[in-house]
Design a protein around this motif. Structure first.
Motif, PDB file in Angstrom:
ATOM      1  N   ALA A  34      12.030  -2.810   7.852  1.00 56.38           N
ATOM      2  CA  ALA A  34      11.120  -1.700   8.123  1.00 56.38           C
ATOM      3  C   ALA A  34       9.754  -2.154   7.647  1.00 56.38           C
ATOM      4  CB  ALA A  34      11.555  -0.442   7.382  1.00 56.38           C
ATOM      5  N   GLY A  35       8.735  -1.873   8.406  1.00 52.98           N
ATOM      6  CA  GLY A  35       7.385  -2.317   8.094  1.00 52.98           C
ATOM      7  C   GLY A  35       7.039  -3.492   8.968  1.00 52.98           C
ATOM      8  N   PRO A  36       5.879  -4.034   8.759  1.00 53.83           N
ATOM      9  CA  PRO A  36       5.028  -3.916   7.585  1.00 53.83           C
ATOM     10  C   PRO A  36       4.225  -2.619   7.554  1.00 53.83           C
ATOM     11  CG  PRO A  36       4.007  -5.367   9.179  1.00 53.83           C
ATOM     12  CD  PRO A  36       5.347  -4.995   9.742  1.00 53.83           C
ATOM     13  N   VAL A  37       3.947  -2.163   6.338  1.00 58.64           N
ATOM     14  CA  VAL A  37       3.012  -1.072   6.113  1.00 58.64           C
ATOM     15  C   VAL A  37       1.865  -1.638   5.287  1.00 58.64           C
ATOM     16  CG1 VAL A  37       4.705   0.778   6.339  1.00 58.64           C
ATOM     17  CG2 VAL A  37       4.311  -0.223   4.101  1.00 58.64           C
ATOM     18  N   LYS A  38       0.637  -1.170   5.582  1.00 57.51           N
ATOM     19  CA  LYS A  38      -0.542  -1.769   4.961  1.00 57.51           C
ATOM     20  C   LYS A  38      -1.490  -0.686   4.465  1.00 57.51           C
ATOM     21  CE  LYS A  38      -0.017  -5.581   8.142  1.00 57.51           C
ATOM     22  NZ  LYS A  38      -0.518  -6.340   9.248  1.00 57.51           N
ATOM     23  N   VAL A  39      -2.017  -0.880   3.255  1.00 54.69           N
ATOM     24  CA  VAL A  39      -3.056  -0.015   2.706  1.00 54.69           C
ATOM     25  C   VAL A  39      -4.085  -0.885   1.999  1.00 54.69           C
ATOM     26  CG1 VAL A  39      -1.541   1.979   2.411  1.00 54.69           C
ATOM     27  CG2 VAL A  39      -1.915   0.444   0.485  1.00 54.69           C
ATOM     28  N   TYR A  40      -5.308  -0.382   1.951  1.00 51.26           N
ATOM     29  CA  TYR A  40      -6.358  -1.090   1.238  1.00 51.26           C
ATOM     30  C   TYR A  40      -6.070  -0.978  -0.252  1.00 51.26           C
ATOM     31  CZ  TYR A  40     -10.895  -2.877  -0.030  1.00 51.26           C
ATOM     32  OH  TYR A  40     -11.901  -3.646  -0.555  1.00 51.26           O
ATOM     33  N   GLY A  41      -6.344  -2.037  -1.028  1.00 48.51           N
ATOM     34  CA  GLY A  41      -5.938  -2.001  -2.426  1.00 48.51           C
ATOM     35  C   GLY A  41      -6.825  -2.715  -3.414  1.00 48.51           C
ATOM     36  N   LYS A  42      -8.040  -3.082  -3.037  1.00 51.57           N
ATOM     37  CA  LYS A  42      -8.908  -3.778  -3.990  1.00 51.57           C
ATOM     38  C   LYS A  42      -9.291  -2.819  -5.117  1.00 51.57           C
ATOM     39  CE  LYS A  42     -11.970  -7.483  -3.579  1.00 51.57           C
ATOM     40  NZ  LYS A  42     -12.313  -8.373  -2.532  1.00 51.57           N
ATOM     41  N   ASN A  43      -9.084  -3.255  -6.363  1.00 45.57           N
ATOM     42  CA  ASN A  43      -9.358  -2.461  -7.568  1.00 45.57           C
ATOM     43  C   ASN A  43      -8.488  -1.212  -7.666  1.00 45.57           C
ATOM     44  OD1 ASN A  43     -11.426  -4.282  -8.344  1.00 45.57           O
ATOM     45  ND2 ASN A  43     -12.807  -3.242  -6.930  1.00 45.57           N
ATOM     46  N   MET A  44      -7.279  -1.260  -7.124  1.00 42.17           N
ATOM     47  CA  MET A  44      -6.360  -0.123  -7.152  1.00 42.17           C
ATOM     48  C   MET A  44      -4.923  -0.589  -7.347  1.00 42.17           C
ATOM     49  SD  MET A  44      -7.456   2.176  -3.937  1.00 42.17           S
ATOM     50  CE  MET A  44      -8.675   1.360  -2.952  1.00 42.17           C
ATOM     51  N   CYS A  45      -4.070   0.361  -7.703  1.00 43.45           N
ATOM     52  CA  CYS A  45      -2.624   0.155  -7.710  1.00 43.45           C
ATOM     53  C   CYS A  45      -2.052   0.773  -6.435  1.00 43.45           C
ATOM     54  CB  CYS A  45      -1.981   0.854  -8.907  1.00 43.45           C
ATOM     55  SG  CYS A  45      -2.590   0.302 -10.503  1.00 43.45           S
ATOM     56  N   VAL A  46      -0.837   0.398  -6.106  1.00 37.99           N
ATOM     57  CA  VAL A  46      -0.150   1.033  -4.982  1.00 37.99           C
ATOM     58  C   VAL A  46       1.204   1.550  -5.448  1.00 37.99           C
ATOM     59  CG1 VAL A  46      -1.294  -0.321  -3.181  1.00 37.99           C
ATOM     60  CG2 VAL A  46       0.835  -1.161  -4.158  1.00 37.99           C
ATOM     61  N   ASP A  47       1.672   2.582  -4.777  1.00 39.88           N
ATOM     62  CA  ASP A  47       3.009   3.130  -4.985  1.00 39.88           C
ATOM     63  C   ASP A  47       3.791   2.913  -3.701  1.00 39.88           C
ATOM     64  OD1 ASP A  47       2.070   4.049  -7.417  1.00 39.88           O
ATOM     65  OD2 ASP A  47       1.857   6.116  -6.768  1.00 39.88           O
ATOM     66  N   ILE A  48       5.059   2.542  -3.843  1.00 37.48           N
ATOM     67  CA  ILE A  48       5.906   2.267  -2.684  1.00 37.48           C
ATOM     68  C   ILE A  48       7.195   3.063  -2.822  1.00 37.48           C
ATOM     69  CG2 ILE A  48       7.095   0.490  -1.342  1.00 37.48           C
ATOM     70  CD1 ILE A  48       5.263  -1.557  -2.813  1.00 37.48           C
TER      71      ILE A  48
END
Length: 158
Positions: free
Chosen positions: A118-132
């Motif tokens: 499943a995916g790919p899923v993409k989000v912008y993330g410079k200077n951030m954390c991500v939750d999955i």
């Protein structure tokens, strides 16, 4: 001497052909992502009969520092039951700005019945954390009865 040179060249050509035709599982491009592997997390599944835990898929998170984008996939493990069969899978990713601006490159998801990922899923993330969040069903078909679930919070913080 000429025979030895030809032998070396033939061996080198064979080795490079194998390298080109057989991408490694860690290769981001194999999953539709770009960048470096940040982390891999197994998705635990519960056996309905004995309550035991088993694993058939993994979340893989990649980050591309030149673009600032994160990319995640939920990938089935080769050699495990149901590999290559359509099973319900779901992967969703948010970045740290999700609460401020829900739709501007801050959230992506993919769900359905898939053979391999499943995916790919993409989000912008410079200077951030991500939750999955990832979920995986252990049956063929299209319903959304997931018995495998994994949340990865504050992953890939930069």
């Amino acid at each position: 001497m000429l025979r030895r040179i030809l032998t070396v060249l033939t061996a080198a050509a064979s080795a490079s052909a194998v390298t080109v035709t057989m991408p490694t599982a860690a290769n981001a491009g194999a999953y539709g992502c770009r960048g470096s592997l940040v982390g891999t997390w197994p998705v635990p599944m519960k056996d309905a009969l004995n309550g035991g835990t088993y694993y058939r898929s993994d979340i893989k998170l990649y980050y591309n520092p030149s673009s600032g984008w994160n990319c995640a996939v939920l990938v089935k493990r080769p050699g495990k039951p149901r590999y290559g069969e359509k099973t319900p899978m779901f992967v969703e990713m948010y970045n740290g700005r999700w609460a401020e601006d829900k739709w501007r490159n801050n959230h992506d998801r993919d769900n359905g019945s898939f053979r391999y990922q499943a995916g790919p899923v993409k989000v912008y993330g410079k200077n951030m954390c991500v939750d999955i969040l990832a979920m995986h069903g252990d049956h063929t078909g299209s319903d959304t009865d997931y018995n495998g679930r994994r949340s990865v919070v504050r992953a890939g913080c930069r």
